[in-house]
Enzyme design. Structure first.
Site, PDB file in Angstrom:
ATOM      1  CG  ASP A   1      -2.461 -14.350   5.037  1.00  0.00           C
ATOM      2  OD1 ASP A   1      -3.131 -15.083   4.280  1.00  0.00           O
ATOM      3  OD2 ASP A   1      -2.250 -13.154   4.799  1.00  0.00           O
TER       4      ASP A   1
ATOM      5  CD  GLN B   1      -5.960 -10.123  -1.336  1.00  0.00           C
ATOM      6  OE1 GLN B   1      -6.552 -10.653  -2.280  1.00  0.00           O
ATOM      7  NE2 GLN B   1      -4.826 -10.597  -0.859  1.00  0.00           N
TER       8      GLN B   1
ATOM      9  NE  ARG C   1      -4.824 -16.549  -4.323  1.00  0.00           N
ATOM     10  CZ  ARG C   1      -4.258 -15.742  -3.428  1.00  0.00           C
ATOM     11  NH1 ARG C   1      -2.992 -15.388  -3.574  1.00  0.00           N
ATOM     12  NH2 ARG C   1      -4.952 -15.275  -2.412  1.00  0.00           N
TER      13      ARG C   1
ATOM     14  NE  ARG D   1      -3.872  -2.339   2.202  1.00  0.00           N
ATOM     15  CZ  ARG D   1      -3.797  -3.657   1.999  1.00  0.00           C
ATOM     16  NH1 ARG D   1      -2.604  -4.245   1.901  1.00  0.00           N
ATOM     17  NH2 ARG D   1      -4.894  -4.392   1.887  1.00  0.00           N
TER      18      ARG D   1
ATOM     19  N   GLY E   1      -1.533 -12.218  -5.092  1.00  0.00           N
ATOM     20  CA  GLY E   1      -2.954 -11.916  -5.170  1.00  0.00           C
ATOM     21  C   GLY E   1      -3.265 -10.512  -4.676  1.00  0.00           C
TER      22      GLY E   1
END
Length: 448
Positions: free
Chosen positions: A329, A179, A132, A36, A104
């Protein structure tokens, strides 16, 4: 960017039992914040300087994409990254396809940026990323006016034609996904009016914190237990000086290893402890793990502390599924911890793990079973019967990691607490998020 191409030749490695983890270590910068900081720095007018940036392949893919769309993103000799942006709305047409490698996060967030700019971009990725699903991002960005042509099944390669001016929307997230939330908010930066994301379950809030830090007009309201995030578009972002804290997802492997390996007494410095990311440490403490926070402080709007982890006998727990978004995660390495705990650990509500870099439920179940753990797989989680602290037998053959960096690192930790070691079929993907993992592991266990 040769570093983000698919690893053609697997690099297997057997991780052997090791001595205690001791001393002080520092893990690389937070991946989410690193992504970011580059994206928003590239949209601010002027120079943004970033120290502690994670220099893994995923983040380098983001840097390469922003360069391809007109920003200057360069690493200085002292390790500081300098990003010169020209403002929201100024992204340029990339000359070629944007290769996202295995990332991703890069793909979904950059799709959001492109969606509200008058450019066309093609996204490609490696074999793992190309499996994905992107449909959850395609849906809201299409509502905003972007024209998106994915491969069959909603995957990469994918072409997106942005629309400017785009249409502001109010979008309720059907599944908890930072996301998707971030993609919509980033699209809203160059969209006139108010873009709103409704979040039934809180997810990591790095985008909100950083957008405000860069000067975006963003507000968050609570209504009936839901978060309503409002972003006023046509933003003018101000460049920032950013210090990236250590990635809690990377610290997780060392914290779990220290809890499991007898005699360990390890301090992991400068770990970001954003409450939307740090639930693993809460669960490990519930299991009896000795993890204390030293020198708590705030850096760049993010809570940070040094984590002191010591060998502890663990007891199985039933993990509250409400915690899943704040540790999504970290479940692979939690499964390793549970495999050596006393009693049974039950996890539920983890359907999201089936659409990560690999199907992390089935891949971890198979890998840990091969190492001698007792695992039962359900559609939405795993039930794990721990050894009571006894080491796992280990693996006679390499376990399949399915090009998934977190599977590889989790099974490396399992190898430390096994009798005969655990061999993983490919350590190459570890470079996507933690290129110094093996060197740091050897240092902490006295093998460097």
């Amino acid at each position: 960017m040769k570093a983000i191409t698919l690893h053609a030749s697997p690099t297997p490695h057997r991780f052997l039992p090791a001595g205690p983890l001791r001393g002080r270590i520092r893990v690389p910068g937070d991946k989410s914040i690193s992504h970011r900081s580059i994206m928003l720095g590239a949209l601010a007018v002027g120079e943004t300087r970033v120290t502690g940036l994670l220099e893994g392949e995923d983040v380098l893919a983001t840097a390469a994409a922003m360069r391809a769309m007109g920003a200057s993103v360069e690493r200085q000799d002292d390790g500081t990254w300098s990003i010169h942006g020209t403002g929201v709305g100024t992204l340029l047409q990339p000359a070629g396809a944007l290769d996202m490698g295995n990332s991703g996060t890069s793909t979904r967030l950059l799709m959001g940026l492109v969606a509200s700019h008058p450019i066309t971009a093609t996204f490609t990725g490696d074999a793992s990323l190309s499996r994905r699903p992107m449909g959850r991002v395609i849906e809201p960005l299409s509502q905003m006016g972007a024209d998106i042509s994915p491969s069959p099944g909603g995957t990469l390669p994918l072409m997106i034609r942005g629309l400017s001016p785009a249409v502001p929307i109010t979008y309720r997230l059907p599944v908890a996904s930072a996301q998707v939330k971030s993609a919509v908010l980033l699209a809203g930066l160059n969209t006139a009016g108010i873009t709103t994301v409704i979040e039934p379950v809180p997810t990591r809030d790095h985008s909100e914190r950083m957008l405000r830090g860069f000067g975006a007009d963003l507000t968050v309201e609570e209504h009936g237990g839901e978060r309503h995030i409002h972003l006023r578009g046509e933003a003018s972002l101000r460049p920032q000086t950013i210090t990236v804290p250590g990635d809690p997802s990377s610290a997780a492997f060392f914290a779990v290893a220290a809890l499991l390996v007898p005699g360990s007494d390890l301090v992991i410095e400068n770990v970001g402890l954003n409450p939307t990311r740090a639930a693993l440490f809460t669960v490990l403490r519930q299991m009896g793990g000795s993890i204390t926070e030293l020198n708590p402080r705030e850096v760049g709007g993010e809570p940070v502390a040094d984590l002191h982890a010591r060998h502890s006998p663990l007891t199985g727990v039933e993990v509250d599924p409400a915690l899943a978004p704040a540790m999504i995660d970290e479940f692979p390495v939690l499964f390793v911890a549970a495999s050596l705990a006393h009693g049974m650990t039950v996890t539920t509500g983890l359907e999201e793990l089936r659409v990560k870099e690999s199907d992390r439920l089935s891949t971890m179940a198979a890998a840990l079973t091969a190492a001698g753990a007792r695992i039962t797989e359900q559609p939405d989680g795993l039930t794990i019967h721990g050894t009571g602290g006894d080491p796992l037998p280990g693996t006679p053959h390499a376990v399949a990691t399915k090009l998934d960096h977190r599977i590889a690192m989790s099974m490396a930790v399992a190898g430390l607490v096994s009798q005969g070691g655990v061999e993983v079929d490919d350590t190459g993907p570890i470079a996507t998020s933690f290129p110094t993992f093996r060197a740091l592991l050897d240092s902490a266990t006295g093998q460097a």
